[in-house]
Design a protein around this motif. Structure first.
Motif, PDB file in Angstrom:
ATOM      1  N   ASN A  60       2.398  -0.019   9.229  1.00 29.14           N
ATOM      2  CA  ASN A  60       1.706   1.039   8.678  1.00 29.14           C
ATOM      3  C   ASN A  60       0.838   0.405   7.654  1.00 29.14           C
ATOM      4  OD1 ASN A  60       0.483   3.675   7.994  1.00 29.14           O
ATOM      5  ND2 ASN A  60       2.015   4.022   6.490  1.00 29.14           N
ATOM      6  N   ALA A  61       1.162  -0.334   6.938  1.00 25.47           N
ATOM      7  CA  ALA A  61       0.295  -0.946   5.662  1.00 25.47           C
ATOM      8  C   ALA A  61      -0.738  -2.029   6.466  1.00 25.47           C
ATOM      9  CB  ALA A  61       1.381  -1.568   4.780  1.00 25.47           C
ATOM     10  N   TRP A  76       7.227   0.675   8.984  1.00 27.89           N
ATOM     11  CA  TRP A  76       6.676   0.993   7.773  1.00 27.89           C
ATOM     12  C   TRP A  76       5.703  -0.384   7.261  1.00 27.89           C
ATOM     13  CZ3 TRP A  76      11.902   2.425   5.534  1.00 27.89           C
ATOM     14  CH2 TRP A  76      12.270   3.729   5.713  1.00 27.89           C
ATOM     15  N   GLY A  77       6.103  -1.377   7.798  1.00 32.03           N
ATOM     16  CA  GLY A  77       5.044  -2.345   7.452  1.00 32.03           C
ATOM     17  C   GLY A  77       3.844  -2.576   8.395  1.00 32.03           C
ATOM     18  N   VAL A  94      -3.510   0.402   8.048  1.00 27.47           N
ATOM     19  CA  VAL A  94      -4.386   1.037   7.005  1.00 27.47           C
ATOM     20  C   VAL A  94      -5.451   0.069   6.413  1.00 27.47           C
ATOM     21  CG1 VAL A  94      -4.520   1.887   4.564  1.00 27.47           C
ATOM     22  CG2 VAL A  94      -2.607   2.558   6.063  1.00 27.47           C
ATOM     23  N   LYS A  95      -4.927  -1.318   6.391  1.00 28.94           N
ATOM     24  CA  LYS A  95      -5.973  -2.376   6.188  1.00 28.94           C
ATOM     25  C   LYS A  95      -6.906  -2.525   7.258  1.00 28.94           C
ATOM     26  CE  LYS A  95      -3.820  -4.830   2.529  1.00 28.94           C
ATOM     27  NZ  LYS A  95      -3.641  -6.026   1.976  1.00 28.94           N
TER      28      LYS A  95
END
Length: 64
Positions: free
Chosen positions: A28-29, A25-26, A32-33
């Protein structure tokens, strides 16, 4: 009235799953950036969804 079951400590597998999910989950962020710098947000979302579809389809085929 029923008593709730007693709390038990987490086993190693549960801790490993929690750490893996937290990492994913981390990541993924962060992904995205990084990706949105050169790819439109819609394309980035489509790529992530396509990868997820491929992984879940492979898992579903493996599980039967």
């Amino acid at each position: 009235m029923r008593q709730p079951p007693p709390n038990r400590p987490l086993d190693t597998a549960a801790v490993a799953w929690m750490l893996l999910l937290t990492f994913l989950w981390g990541a993924n962020a962060v992904t995205v950036k990084v990706v949105t710098g050169g790819v439109t947000p819609i394309l980035g979302a489509a790529l992530r969804s396509g990868i997820a579809l491929a992984l879940l389809s492979a898992y579903g085929a493996w599980r039967g």
